[in-house]
Design a protein around this motif. Structure first.
Motif, PDB file in Angstrom:
ATOM      1  N   ALA A 175      -9.166 -12.599   9.906  1.00 17.72           N
ATOM      2  CA  ALA A 175     -10.141 -11.645  10.524  1.00 17.72           C
ATOM      3  C   ALA A 175     -10.197 -10.258  10.292  1.00 17.72           C
ATOM      4  CB  ALA A 175      -9.979 -11.584  12.309  1.00 17.72           C
ATOM      5  N   ALA A 176      -9.387  -9.775   9.184  1.00 23.96           N
ATOM      6  CA  ALA A 176      -9.210  -8.421   8.454  1.00 23.96           C
ATOM      7  C   ALA A 176     -10.676  -7.597   8.120  1.00 23.96           C
ATOM      8  CB  ALA A 176      -8.248  -8.311   7.742  1.00 23.96           C
ATOM      9  N   ASP A 177     -11.272  -8.475   7.577  1.00 27.26           N
ATOM     10  CA  ASP A 177     -12.526  -8.047   7.010  1.00 27.26           C
ATOM     11  C   ASP A 177     -13.536  -7.551   8.146  1.00 27.26           C
ATOM     12  OD1 ASP A 177     -12.346  -8.064   4.184  1.00 27.26           O
ATOM     13  OD2 ASP A 177     -12.827  -9.890   3.740  1.00 27.26           O
ATOM     14  N   ASP A 230     -11.023  -5.451   1.000  1.00 27.89           N
ATOM     15  CA  ASP A 230     -10.840  -3.786   1.015  1.00 27.89           C
ATOM     16  C   ASP A 230      -9.166  -3.687   0.432  1.00 27.89           C
ATOM     17  OD1 ASP A 230     -12.683  -2.383   3.000  1.00 27.89           O
ATOM     18  OD2 ASP A 230     -12.724  -4.373   3.608  1.00 27.89           O
ATOM     19  N   GLN A 231      -8.087  -4.508   0.827  1.00 32.84           N
ATOM     20  CA  GLN A 231      -6.894  -4.395   0.406  1.00 32.84           C
ATOM     21  C   GLN A 231      -6.838  -4.735  -1.025  1.00 32.84           C
ATOM     22  OE1 GLN A 231      -4.022  -7.473   2.064  1.00 32.84           O
ATOM     23  NE2 GLN A 231      -2.960  -5.484   2.810  1.00 32.84           N
ATOM     24  N   ILE A 249      -9.017  -4.566  -3.449  1.00 35.65           N
ATOM     25  CA  ILE A 249      -9.686  -3.490  -4.169  1.00 35.65           C
ATOM     26  C   ILE A 249      -8.584  -2.483  -4.178  1.00 35.65           C
ATOM     27  CG2 ILE A 249     -11.465  -1.708  -4.186  1.00 35.65           C
ATOM     28  CD1 ILE A 249     -13.294  -3.916  -3.136  1.00 35.65           C
ATOM     29  N   ALA A 250      -8.255  -1.871  -2.950  1.00 33.37           N
ATOM     30  CA  ALA A 250      -6.963  -0.909  -3.161  1.00 33.37           C
ATOM     31  C   ALA A 250      -5.748  -1.347  -3.952  1.00 33.37           C
ATOM     32  CB  ALA A 250      -6.712  -0.549  -1.580  1.00 33.37           C
ATOM     33  N   ASN A 251      -5.436  -2.513  -3.698  1.00 30.32           N
ATOM     34  CA  ASN A 251      -4.108  -2.825  -4.541  1.00 30.32           C
ATOM     35  C   ASN A 251      -4.527  -2.704  -6.139  1.00 30.32           C
ATOM     36  OD1 ASN A 251      -2.827  -2.994  -2.137  1.00 30.32           O
ATOM     37  ND2 ASN A 251      -2.820  -5.122  -2.099  1.00 30.32           N
ATOM     38  N   THR A 252      -5.370  -3.476  -6.454  1.00 35.94           N
ATOM     39  CA  THR A 252      -5.718  -3.247  -7.796  1.00 35.94           C
ATOM     40  C   THR A 252      -6.007  -2.023  -8.221  1.00 35.94           C
ATOM     41  OG1 THR A 252      -7.880  -4.117  -7.466  1.00 35.94           O
ATOM     42  CG2 THR A 252      -6.417  -5.849  -7.803  1.00 35.94           C
ATOM     43  N   GLY A 253      -6.677  -1.274  -7.719  1.00 37.81           N
ATOM     44  CA  GLY A 253      -6.982   0.024  -8.226  1.00 37.81           C
ATOM     45  C   GLY A 253      -5.638   0.876  -8.452  1.00 37.81           C
ATOM     46  N   GLU A 254      -4.671   0.530  -7.538  1.00 37.68           N
ATOM     47  CA  GLU A 254      -3.422   1.158  -7.752  1.00 37.68           C
ATOM     48  C   GLU A 254      -2.929   0.984  -8.928  1.00 37.68           C
ATOM     49  OE1 GLU A 254      -0.631   4.011  -6.883  1.00 37.68           O
ATOM     50  OE2 GLU A 254      -2.382   3.942  -5.922  1.00 37.68           O
ATOM     51  N   GLU A 255      -2.887  -0.385  -9.268  1.00 37.79           N
ATOM     52  CA  GLU A 255      -1.945  -1.094 -10.224  1.00 37.79           C
ATOM     53  C   GLU A 255      -2.701  -0.716 -11.668  1.00 37.79           C
ATOM     54  OE1 GLU A 255       0.654  -2.732 -10.339  1.00 37.79           O
ATOM     55  OE2 GLU A 255       1.200  -2.370  -8.120  1.00 37.79           O
ATOM     56  N   SER A 272      -3.011 -15.783  -6.560  1.00 43.98           N
ATOM     57  CA  SER A 272      -1.707 -14.979  -5.999  1.00 43.98           C
ATOM     58  C   SER A 272      -2.116 -13.717  -5.314  1.00 43.98           C
ATOM     59  CB  SER A 272      -0.611 -14.623  -6.850  1.00 43.98           C
ATOM     60  OG  SER A 272       0.473 -14.079  -6.460  1.00 43.98           O
ATOM     61  N   LEU A 273      -3.059 -12.935  -6.030  1.00 45.72           N
ATOM     62  CA  LEU A 273      -3.430 -11.486  -5.209  1.00 45.72           C
ATOM     63  C   LEU A 273      -4.326 -11.787  -4.120  1.00 45.72           C
ATOM     64  CD1 LEU A 273      -4.249  -9.580  -8.465  1.00 45.72           C
ATOM     65  CD2 LEU A 273      -2.158  -9.481  -7.065  1.00 45.72           C
ATOM     66  N   THR A 274      -4.934 -12.714  -4.100  1.00 46.80           N
ATOM     67  CA  THR A 274      -6.124 -12.938  -3.060  1.00 46.80           C
ATOM     68  C   THR A 274      -5.261 -13.705  -1.686  1.00 46.80           C
ATOM     69  OG1 THR A 274      -6.854 -14.950  -4.022  1.00 46.80           O
ATOM     70  CG2 THR A 274      -7.752 -12.798  -4.352  1.00 46.80           C
ATOM     71  N   SER A 275      -4.416 -14.400  -2.041  1.00 45.07           N
ATOM     72  CA  SER A 275      -3.745 -15.035  -1.028  1.00 45.07           C
ATOM     73  C   SER A 275      -2.225 -14.519  -0.509  1.00 45.07           C
ATOM     74  CB  SER A 275      -3.493 -16.447  -1.456  1.00 45.07           C
ATOM     75  OG  SER A 275      -2.641 -16.644  -2.473  1.00 45.07           O
TER      76      SER A 275
END
Length: 313
Positions: A52-54, A102-103, A105-111, A235-238
């Protein structure tokens, strides 16, 4: 469950509270009025079912809140609560299958940030990969694959392309375009030093053995890259990060990059071209697989219609 923390201007507090109360996937709602000092405002917290996060972020206007407040979404850890169980049951879908865009995009942006740490790890990984090939040591090559940080920018590139986050695409492309030449340059200097000291010469290059996969390109190279890229994006999306280790030791990007320089300087043109081709095939395969996985999971609609995150700064 995920934990949501919102710093909200006082004038918008009631709107945010009403939005959270209306979401069946949100629970454990708390508020500390005037609890935020910088930026000033009210502190609102809640636990949210992953699936439900989105919807929750969209309902509270997360992007707008981020302009004069803050929205933080983290893993809630172990949660013992009947209300939490009911929230997860009420939210549509399965938590393990849900993608929090959102999470992501933020995580991959940091990496994918280009910095000294990224360059250091990539350079060390290329050196390890080159040493592993020259010494016919698969264990060393596997170590190089694990050390290499290149999957972060590759994943960010796929996410940016599918979600049309062009700043993310540009940042990932710069990290790769600068990172690999720098790492390969460091490997070239190490190779020249080895030649000057007599530690390495043309006779040191392998003619086969267990490491020939680094410079031998075939259909299997593309297939492995596609499978590894798909597994990595899943892995990233789940949020199943444990699978990333398997991704790291499946692809030959870093060993191929490092060894292509060694073979080039020692004038083995065939192995140099083969390693460089292996590098390109793996890079393209990983990004292509990542894009396909996101398309299958419905990213275009989510990215355009529901994700309202701010552009990366």
């Amino acid at each position: 469950m995920l934990h949501l923390r919102v710093i909200c201007p006082a004038g918008r507090t009631e709107t945010v509270l009403a939005a959270l109360r209306a979401q069946p996937g949100a629970t454990h709602l708390t508020i500390a009025r005037g609890g935020a000092l910088d930026p000033p405002g009210d502190l609102i917290e809640a636990d949210v079912a992953r699936e439900a996060a989105d919807d929750v972020l969209d309902a509270i206007g997360a992007a707008e809140l981020g302009e004069d407040g803050a929205v933080v979404l983290t893993d809630a850890g172990t949660t013992i609560s009947e209300r939490a169980e009911r929230a997860e049951e009420s939210a549509p879908g399965e938590g393990s299958d849900a993608v929090v865009w959102d999470q992501l995009i933020a995580n991959t942006g940091e990496e994918c940030r280009l910095n000294g740490t990224f360059l250091a790890f990539l350079s060390i990984a290329c050196l390890l990969g080159a040493v592993g090939v020259v010494t016919d040591s698969p264990v060393t090559i596997v170590g190089a694959m694990v050390v290499g940080p290149e999957f972060g920018p590759l994943a960010a590139l796929a996410v940016g392309l599918v979600c049309r986050r062009w700043l993310l695409v540009r940042r990932a492309a710069v990290a790769l375009a600068v990172g690999f030449p720098v790492a390969m340059g460091v490997t070239a200097l190490a190779t020249l030093a080895g030649k000057w000291t007599g530690l390495i010469d043309a006779s040191s290059l392998p003619t086969g053995g267990q490491v020939s996969f680094v410079y031998t390109v075939g259909w299997s190279s593309l297939i492995v890259a596609l499978l590894a890229g798909a597994a990595g994006m899943l892995s990233l999306t789940s949020a199943k990060s444990a699978a990333l280790v398997g991704v790291f030791i499946s692809v030959t990007t870093v060993p191929a990059a490092g060894y292509s320089v060694v073979a080039l300087l020692l004038r083995d043109w065939g192995q140099a071209v083969g390693s460089a081709t292996q590098l390109v095939v793996n890079l393209v395969g990983i990004v292509l697989a990542g894009v396909l996985v996101l398309l299958v999971r419905g990213a275009p609609e989510r990215a355009e219609d529901r994700v309202r995150t701010r552009e990366l700064s």
